[in-house]
Scaffold this active site. Sequence first.
Site, PDB file in Angstrom:
ATOM      1  N   GLY A  18      39.332  32.886  41.568  1.00 14.80           N
ATOM      2  CA  GLY A  18      39.088  34.275  41.997  1.00 14.80           C
ATOM      3  C   GLY A  18      38.379  35.065  40.919  1.00 14.80           C
ATOM      4  CG  PHE A  19      36.861  39.598  39.871  1.00 18.83           C
ATOM      5  CD1 PHE A  19      35.719  39.420  39.109  1.00 18.83           C
ATOM      6  CD2 PHE A  19      37.623  40.737  39.679  1.00 18.83           C
ATOM      7  CE1 PHE A  19      35.340  40.369  38.161  1.00 18.83           C
ATOM      8  CE2 PHE A  19      37.257  41.683  38.749  1.00 18.83           C
ATOM      9  CZ  PHE A  19      36.112  41.497  37.985  1.00 18.83           C
ATOM     10  CB  ILE A  20      41.303  38.777  37.574  1.00 15.62           C
ATOM     11  CG1 ILE A  20      40.922  40.203  37.999  1.00 15.62           C
ATOM     12  CG2 ILE A  20      42.038  38.804  36.229  1.00 15.62           C
ATOM     13  CD1 ILE A  20      42.117  41.126  38.245  1.00 15.62           C
ATOM     14  N   GLY A  44      38.617  33.358  46.553  1.00 18.37           N
ATOM     15  CA  GLY A  44      37.958  32.787  45.364  1.00 18.37           C
ATOM     16  C   GLY A  44      36.797  31.914  45.816  1.00 18.37           C
ATOM     17  CG  LEU A  84      45.929  36.113  38.125  1.00 19.05           C
ATOM     18  CD1 LEU A  84      46.820  35.485  37.088  1.00 19.05           C
ATOM     19  CD2 LEU A  84      44.512  36.223  37.574  1.00 19.05           C
ATOM     20  CE1 TYR A 157      48.017  42.613  46.909  1.00 16.25           C
ATOM     21  CE2 TYR A 157      47.805  44.739  45.826  1.00 16.25           C
ATOM     22  CZ  TYR A 157      47.664  43.364  45.809  1.00 16.25           C
ATOM     23  OH  TYR A 157      47.167  42.755  44.684  1.00 16.25           O
TER      24      TYR A 157
END
Length: 337
Positions: A18-20, A44, A84, A157
Amino acid sequence: MNSLTPDKTPVLVTGGAGFIGSHLVDFLLDKGHKVSILDDLSTGSHGNIAHCVDNPGCGFIEGTILDSDLVDKLISGAKLVFHLAAVVGVKNVVEFPRKGIEVNVGGTENVLRSAASYKCRVVLASSSEVYGHSRDIPFKEDGDRVLGPTNIQRWSYAASKALDEHLGLTYAAEGLPVSAVRYFNAYGPRIDESGYGSVIARFMSQAFKGEKLTLYGDGNQTRSFTYVSDTVEGTYLAGTHPDAVGEVFNIGSGDETSIRDLAHEICRIIGNDPAFDFKSFEDVYGPAFQDIYRRVPSIEKARNLMGFEPVLSLRDGLEKTIEWAREHYVSANNSPG
Ligand code: UDP
């Protein structure tokens, strides 16, 4: 620990494509860690980790955190887990709330249960979303949370991430080294509209196409945008600093910026005249939606306990991100929009 003394501790990063996650993987590989990535590629992408596949210290497993046998097998070979993997992005959560709850809670249960079996240190990725629309600015980790009603799915969330933290802290009380990090609007290269869904990805894409930037609401709502290398640094500290165990940390920048100012800054860097299209939240997310008006972290706890210090200003971070975007989706004529 510094880069001259490679640390070969085996690490699992769920959501590592994914991004982070992918930036965290780069950081860990640089430090010499042996890194396994577990990702189901729902948000991702292979592209985020394509440059790592030739690194002998890195392995990628495509799979879901809901597969408890797979999670158990991977954690049995790790000493540290950065968890994550999650259903992320406001739009995603509003559209698929059940999936969000099931993955975000069920997946974390699997990770913590296996980590307890193998006595593996864990960092849980949580979110600034857990503060909801608290007005107690800046948000402190021990401050109250203020969430809207359960018929507004956005709040599922925050509820799922808060439940993850509760669960993590119960394991920590039983002796497992668990920490949690609450991310504040991370951005940087590899950010994209479809996955993490950040406003910055959307604005860059619109600006490069010469479109008006869409401001939701009045555009005066604020966020504390955090460059991804700072986010990664804070995450790593939470997994390695002795004083981080059993603690929850805000990981964000102290700079508060309105969405309107962000839009102006992106237009300025790209070289466009600012032009905006205002949309109501109702038009974008449907009638049952609540936005968060201000979101600013106190980073005193992360600073004092583990020496966290974000270094990139929004201006510098946006310049780097836009430079990346220019190269990756403008010159390739392949906008993620
Ligand atoms: N936003 C906006 N225009 C867009 C996308 C988002 O004005 O095209 C606003 C959104 O309503 C929110 C802020 O930008 O107030 C940040 O949105 P994002 O989805 O990046 O993350 P959030 O902080 O809401 O989780």
